[in-house]
Design an enzyme around this catalytic site. Structure first.
Site, mmCIF file in Angstrom:
data_model
loop_
_atom_site.group_PDB
_atom_site.id
_atom_site.type_symbol
_atom_site.label_atom_id
_atom_site.label_comp_id
_atom_site.label_asym_id
_atom_site.label_seq_id
_atom_site.Cartn_x
_atom_site.Cartn_y
_atom_site.Cartn_z
ATOM 1 N N ASP A 15 2.877 -4.762 8.561
ATOM 2 C CA ASP A 15 1.551 -3.490 7.872
ATOM 3 C C ASP A 15 0.559 -4.602 8.266
ATOM 4 O O ASP A 15 0.300 -5.327 7.312
ATOM 5 C CB ASP A 15 1.584 -3.209 6.794
ATOM 6 C CG ASP A 15 0.561 -2.464 6.389
ATOM 7 O OD1 ASP A 15 -0.489 -2.413 6.973
ATOM 8 O OD2 ASP A 15 0.501 -1.830 5.177
ATOM 9 N N LYS B 194 -10.511 -0.384 10.652
ATOM 10 C CA LYS B 194 -10.509 -1.579 9.955
ATOM 11 C C LYS B 194 -10.905 -2.648 11.062
ATOM 12 O O LYS B 194 -10.963 -3.754 10.277
ATOM 13 C CB LYS B 194 -9.154 -1.500 9.219
ATOM 14 C CG LYS B 194 -9.000 -0.655 7.944
ATOM 15 C CD LYS B 194 -7.863 -0.872 7.222
ATOM 16 C CE LYS B 194 -7.378 0.118 6.554
ATOM 17 N NZ LYS B 194 -8.203 0.457 5.399
ATOM 18 N N CYS C 41 -4.592 2.481 -3.549
ATOM 19 C CA CYS C 41 -3.374 2.874 -3.135
ATOM 20 C C CYS C 41 -2.095 1.676 -3.314
ATOM 21 O O CYS C 41 -1.410 1.880 -2.574
ATOM 22 C CB CYS C 41 -3.562 3.165 -1.477
ATOM 23 S SG CYS C 41 -4.706 4.393 -1.279
ATOM 24 N N HIS D 277 1.044 -1.128 0.059
ATOM 25 C CA HIS D 277 0.118 0.040 0.018
ATOM 26 C C HIS D 277 0.877 1.123 -0.036
ATOM 27 O O HIS D 277 1.995 1.244 0.565
ATOM 28 C CB HIS D 277 -0.702 -0.057 1.024
ATOM 29 C CG HIS D 277 -1.720 0.831 1.388
ATOM 30 N ND1 HIS D 277 -1.594 2.102 1.817
ATOM 31 C CD2 HIS D 277 -3.196 0.811 1.304
ATOM 32 C CE1 HIS D 277 -2.590 2.811 1.895
ATOM 33 N NE2 HIS D 277 -3.916 2.050 1.555
ATOM 34 N N GLN E 230 -4.843 -5.079 7.261
ATOM 35 C CA GLN E 230 -5.816 -5.902 6.652
ATOM 36 C C GLN E 230 -5.807 -7.144 7.611
ATOM 37 O O GLN E 230 -6.782 -8.165 7.236
ATOM 38 C CB GLN E 230 -5.529 -6.549 5.294
ATOM 39 C CG GLN E 230 -5.519 -5.163 4.311
ATOM 40 C CD GLN E 230 -7.327 -4.259 4.334
ATOM 41 O OE1 GLN E 230 -7.843 -5.103 4.542
ATOM 42 N NE2 GLN E 230 -7.038 -3.288 4.127
HETATM 43 C C1 LIG Z 1 -2.400 -2.704 3.754
HETATM 44 C C2 LIG Z 1 -2.535 -1.267 4.150
HETATM 45 N N1 LIG Z 1 -1.908 -0.563 4.620
HETATM 46 C C3 LIG Z 1 -2.031 0.438 5.188
HETATM 47 C C4 LIG Z 1 -3.162 1.306 4.922
HETATM 48 C C5 LIG Z 1 -3.430 2.519 5.665
HETATM 49 O O1 LIG Z 1 -4.293 2.602 6.515
HETATM 50 P P1 LIG Z 1 -4.821 4.118 7.134
HETATM 51 O O2 LIG Z 1 -5.415 4.826 6.084
HETATM 52 O O3 LIG Z 1 -6.045 3.486 8.286
HETATM 53 O O4 LIG Z 1 -3.670 4.499 7.882
HETATM 54 C C6 LIG Z 1 -4.248 0.193 4.385
HETATM 55 C C7 LIG Z 1 -5.594 1.040 4.137
HETATM 56 O O5 LIG Z 1 -6.252 0.673 3.182
HETATM 57 C C8 LIG Z 1 -4.149 -0.693 4.073
HETATM 58 O O6 LIG Z 1 -4.865 -1.638 3.338
#
Ligand SMILES: Cc1ncc(COP(=O)(O)O)c(C=O)c1O
Length: 406
Positions: A200, A226, A364, A123, A203
């Site tokens: 990370d 999430k 993203c 992401h 998800q």
């Molecule tokens: C794999 C992953 N990393 C990071 C993020 C970023 O999360 P946040 O926007 O809640 O900081 C997301 C959000 O969709 C994600 O799916």
């Protein structure tokens, strides 16, 4: 037959609505999840009864707010099986957690020639902070490639890729393809070259049980929104042994122990990384969300996610001209796809007219989409309150929409 009964939907007020005259089918859970009443009530109760600022007060409400905020930290430590509560740093979300590591540990410890190893699945939140760090320090970025449409990491060349690596930062579950990465294995391999690891877990937190000891990671990041919690609250798990390698993040109140006009001394972790008034109500809501999820059962949620993703994949495979992404087996609860002759934007717009919420775009992950050779994919992402009947309804709507668009 799912392990989670559909009656659980009654806990989620937002799910019981109609969109454009149709019952809502919410398949955008990878973007954010809906909120159970127990979580919503915990935040309301906090504001109605306990609202005050934390840490500095002697009065009753301030004590209650502090107890609630620090109690949430204990709850997160338990949720992740962290060794100590000090390893839990509250942030705004995954994005801020990763930025915190890059701009504290990264700036203090990386130099020209060092390598930051990522994967092609990341992401933008787990890519851009490292790009900024590389620009500041002269470090370079490397990527573990994926095999193709199934989006599995190709570890064939991993030993060579790991040379000179100071940190391996990678996603647990890909938000774009659903790939469930072998975290423990990758962390173990990173350790052989003395590299730190950041997972990370945006998800995976709230979708399967997480144990930082079993995973063997040094840092882990996730977002409350999430996993049935509020927006604006997230977590960085940072192993205690590393705290002294992390300079302060932002300056301000709470993060200091002594301040003079010219210099300051800093508080110990986690407060050293939590400058200013924290998101107290967010932490309270996150605590309630974790209690709720543990009540449902994270192992049951993992199975349910997988069942829905497999069923959706199987049903979507009935369509002509469809290209479905993501692995067969090791996967989380989402399915991404494109049609050769239907534009994803038209698909999502017309699905919405029928009450079906899916997401289209690069999610993203622009470099990943470029690698796959598609500008955008459509994504249906599930959670434990979704049902097999909803997957059927989604497929029915897709059939209708495609007929209209062809
Ligand atoms: C794999 C992953 N990393 C990071 C993020 C970023 O999360 P946040 O926007 O809640 O900081 C997301 C959000 O969709 C994600 O799916």
């Amino acid at each position: 037959m799912s392990v989670i009964d559909a009656s659980i939907r009654e806990d989620f007020p937002a799910l019981a609505q109609e969109i454009n005259g149709h019952p809502l089918v919410y398949f955008d859970n990878a973007a954010t999840t809906h909120k159970p009443r127990a979580m919503l009530e915990s935040v309301q109760k906090y504001y109605e009864h306990d609202n005050a600022n934390v840490h500095r007060g002697i009065h009753e409400l301030s004590n209650r707010a502090t107890t609630a905020y620090e109690g949430a930290r204990d709850r997160v430590a338990q949720f992740l099986n962290a060794s100590t509560r000090e390893e839990i740093i509250f942030t705004r979300g995954t994005t801020e957690s990763i930025n915190l590591v890059a701009s504290t540990w990264g700036v203090a410890n990386l130099a020209a020639g060092d390598v930051i190893l990522l994967t092609e699945l990341e992401h933008h939140s787990n890519l851009v902070p490292w790009q900024l760090l590389a620009q500041r320090t002269g470090a370079q970025l490397r990527f573990i490639p994926i095999t193709g449409d199934e989006g599995v990491l190709d570890q064939g060349n991993l030993a060579a890729l790991l040379q000179g690596v100071k940190i391996l930062s990678f996603t647990h579950i890909s938000n774009a393809l659903g790939t469930l990465n072998p975290v423990a294995e990758l962390c173990k391999k990173a350790k052989t070259v003395g590299a730190l690891t950041l997972v990370d877990a945006a998800q995976s937190a709230g979708h399967l049980p997480l144990d930082v000891h079993t995973l063997g990671c040094d840092f882990l990041a996730f977002s409350g929104h999430k996993l049935c919690g509020p927006t604006g609250i997230g977590v960085l798990y940072a192993k205690k042994e590393l705290h002294s390698d992390l300079p302060p993040y932002q300056g301000g109140g709470e993060m200091i122990s002594k301040v003079e006009f010219q210099t300051s001394e800093f508080n110990i972790a986690p407060h050293k990384f939590e400058a200013g008034t924290p998101n107290i109500a967010g932490a309270v809501g996150l605590h309630a969300a974790m209690d709720y999820l543990d009540g449902v059962g994270l192992e049951a949620i993992r199975k349910h996610d997988f069942e829905l993703a497999c069923y959706a994949k199987e049903r979507l495979a009935e369509f002509d001209g469809i290209r479905i992404f993501g692995p067969e087996q090791e996967r989380g609860g989402l399915v991404s796809f494109v049609f050769s002759d239907v534009h994803a934007l038209d698909l999502a717009t017309m699905a919405d007219q029928q009450g079906v919420a899916i997401r289209i775009g690069h999610h993203c992950t622009q470099p990943l989409h470029k690698k796959l050779g598609v500008p955008a994919t459509a994504r249906a992402s599930f959670y434990f309150y979704n049902t097999l009947n909803e997957v059927d309804r989604f497929v029915e709507v897709m059939q209708k929409v495609i007929q209209q668009l062809k």
